[in-house]
Design an enzyme around this catalytic site. Sequence first.
Site, PDB file in Angstrom:
ATOM      1  N   HIS A  60       0.855  -1.290  -0.037  1.00 52.52           N
ATOM      2  CA  HIS A  60       0.107  -0.101  -0.012  1.00 52.52           C
ATOM      3  C   HIS A  60       0.707   1.222  -0.116  1.00 52.52           C
ATOM      4  O   HIS A  60       1.865   1.313   0.680  1.00 52.52           O
ATOM      5  CB  HIS A  60      -0.977  -0.262   1.145  1.00 52.52           C
ATOM      6  CG  HIS A  60      -0.447  -0.051   2.627  1.00 52.52           C
ATOM      7  ND1 HIS A  60      -0.391   1.021   3.319  1.00 52.52           N
ATOM      8  CD2 HIS A  60      -0.023  -0.907   3.263  1.00 52.52           C
ATOM      9  CE1 HIS A  60       0.093   0.896   4.518  1.00 52.52           C
ATOM     10  NE2 HIS A  60       0.080  -0.267   4.599  1.00 52.52           N
ATOM     11  N   ASP A 163       5.795   1.971   7.064  1.00 56.26           N
ATOM     12  CA  ASP A 163       4.532   1.326   6.719  1.00 56.26           C
ATOM     13  C   ASP A 163       3.486   2.041   5.587  1.00 56.26           C
ATOM     14  O   ASP A 163       3.052   3.163   6.042  1.00 56.26           O
ATOM     15  CB  ASP A 163       3.849   1.221   8.097  1.00 56.26           C
ATOM     16  CG  ASP A 163       2.413   0.708   7.980  1.00 56.26           C
ATOM     17  OD1 ASP A 163       1.949   0.289   6.809  1.00 56.26           O
ATOM     18  OD2 ASP A 163       1.405   0.678   8.860  1.00 56.26           O
ATOM     19  N   GLU A 194      -5.165   1.605   2.539  1.00 55.25           N
ATOM     20  CA  GLU A 194      -5.213   0.324   3.134  1.00 55.25           C
ATOM     21  C   GLU A 194      -5.378   0.723   4.667  1.00 55.25           C
ATOM     22  O   GLU A 194      -6.010   0.096   5.400  1.00 55.25           O
ATOM     23  CB  GLU A 194      -3.852  -0.365   3.038  1.00 55.25           C
ATOM     24  CG  GLU A 194      -3.566  -1.541   3.947  1.00 55.25           C
ATOM     25  CD  GLU A 194      -3.173  -1.589   5.296  1.00 55.25           C
ATOM     26  OE1 GLU A 194      -3.205  -2.580   5.957  1.00 55.25           O
ATOM     27  OE2 GLU A 194      -2.738  -0.537   5.766  1.00 55.25           O
ATOM     28  N   GLU A 195      -5.007   1.980   5.161  1.00 48.28           N
ATOM     29  CA  GLU A 195      -5.073   2.370   6.591  1.00 48.28           C
ATOM     30  C   GLU A 195      -6.487   2.534   6.811  1.00 48.28           C
ATOM     31  O   GLU A 195      -6.747   2.789   8.213  1.00 48.28           O
ATOM     32  CB  GLU A 195      -4.195   3.537   6.753  1.00 48.28           C
ATOM     33  CG  GLU A 195      -2.635   3.171   6.563  1.00 48.28           C
ATOM     34  CD  GLU A 195      -1.875   2.202   7.632  1.00 48.28           C
ATOM     35  OE1 GLU A 195      -2.562   1.905   8.478  1.00 48.28           O
ATOM     36  OE2 GLU A 195      -0.710   2.032   7.470  1.00 48.28           O
ATOM     37  N   ASP A 217       3.986  -5.823   3.494  1.00 53.29           N
ATOM     38  CA  ASP A 217       3.614  -4.960   4.232  1.00 53.29           C
ATOM     39  C   ASP A 217       4.846  -5.110   5.589  1.00 53.29           C
ATOM     40  O   ASP A 217       5.657  -5.950   5.767  1.00 53.29           O
ATOM     41  CB  ASP A 217       2.355  -4.966   4.940  1.00 53.29           C
ATOM     42  CG  ASP A 217       1.549  -3.929   5.214  1.00 53.29           C
ATOM     43  OD1 ASP A 217       2.483  -2.828   5.580  1.00 53.29           O
ATOM     44  OD2 ASP A 217       0.441  -3.677   5.288  1.00 53.29           O
ATOM     45  N   HIS A 303       3.268   3.102  13.279  1.00 50.06           N
ATOM     46  CA  HIS A 303       2.307   4.418  13.071  1.00 50.06           C
ATOM     47  C   HIS A 303       3.007   5.649  14.078  1.00 50.06           C
ATOM     48  O   HIS A 303       1.891   6.256  14.655  1.00 50.06           O
ATOM     49  CB  HIS A 303       1.034   3.862  13.579  1.00 50.06           C
ATOM     50  CG  HIS A 303       0.314   3.119  12.419  1.00 50.06           C
ATOM     51  ND1 HIS A 303      -1.038   2.738  12.489  1.00 50.06           N
ATOM     52  CD2 HIS A 303       0.623   2.634  11.396  1.00 50.06           C
ATOM     53  CE1 HIS A 303      -1.267   1.896  11.770  1.00 50.06           C
ATOM     54  NE2 HIS A 303      -0.286   2.118  10.696  1.00 50.06           N
TER      55      HIS A 303
HETATM   56 CO    CO Z   1      -0.371   0.599   9.050  1.00 49.53          CO
HETATM   57 ZN    ZN Z   2       0.876  -1.400   6.552  1.00 51.46          ZN
END
Ligand code: CO
Ligand code: ZN
Length: 338
Positions: A60, A163, A194-195, A217, A303
């Site tokens: 992603h 990420d 995706e998030e 990922d 994150h």
């Molecule tokens: Co993420």
């Molecule tokens: Zn991810």
Amino acid sequence: MEETIKLLTEAFGPSGEEETVRSLIKELIKGKVDRIFEDDLGNLFVLRDGPSPKLMVSAHMDEIGIIVTHIDDNGFLRLAPVGGVSPHLLPGQRLRFRDGVTGTVYYEKIKEWKELEWSKLYLDIGQSDAEGAGRMVSIGDPACLDQPFKVLQGGRYMAKAMDDRVGCAVLVEVINSLPEQLPQAVCFVFSVQEELGLRGARTAAYRYEPDYGLAVDVTLVGDTPKAQTMAVSLGRGPTVKVKDSSVFCHPLVRKQMIETAEKHEIPYQLEVLERGGTDAGAIHISREGVPSGAISIPCRYVHTSSEMVDSSDVNYAVAFLKKLLIRQWPSVEENNYG
Ligand code: CO
Ligand code: ZN
């Protein structure tokens, strides 16, 4: 590889705002593909022709971020999360908007740290009234964390949006180094949103109709002080995902992955991620079901503005994915699932 990761992690791209990342990727893979197109949501499809079965490999492009909900009389902005962002990790962090407007997050006076909710946070972009702030930012504008990519001594990388730009970088590297002929068709998907719940991968899988799905990922680790118990560490190789909250990886795909890693002496770890999902979660329940799995790159501090990976895990992930794509996958008939 380092340069690609730097370029991609530093780019602006909260969910729904993936244009910059998408154009960078298009530049990075120029001339190395048979077909390339985008769908209406912004997913980027990169195709390598070949006989069946059809493999879909997804990473992603989007990253977590914030969105502006309100501008007050003194020019302070109020925020809401885009994806899984914790309010506790934001005070003192810089945020950047698409056009470069930057500010820092702080919070209203609170008695206890646990009172720190989104409603207590504000973003200061250096303006002193609503008019000034409104000239620079509008309600609904997204921003991302603002931190440069760093190489740490010893070979670990630290950046925002590792990420999943590190996953995008792995795909770019593999696309650029695959042989002329492949034993089966492969569609690389650089997915959107995706998030927000694996949204891009869902429509991409519907469109391509793959026989097998793979996501690349990041995953969490259990190797930091008093971390959650998890059998994944930085620097011990990419993972073969067994399960997360979005997917139970198909036994046939896991078997292909483990066989391939062992045959080529690629170190790998088995991953059970108790919370979190990935694009494989959307791919495997597309149409009538698609046997799917995932390679994850172990990542600390997911994150946050300083997500950390080990360069050896990244390099092994490239080797691993490449070996998986140049091996022959069982034809769909052979599976006897039909
Ligand atoms: Co993420
Ligand atoms: Zn991810």
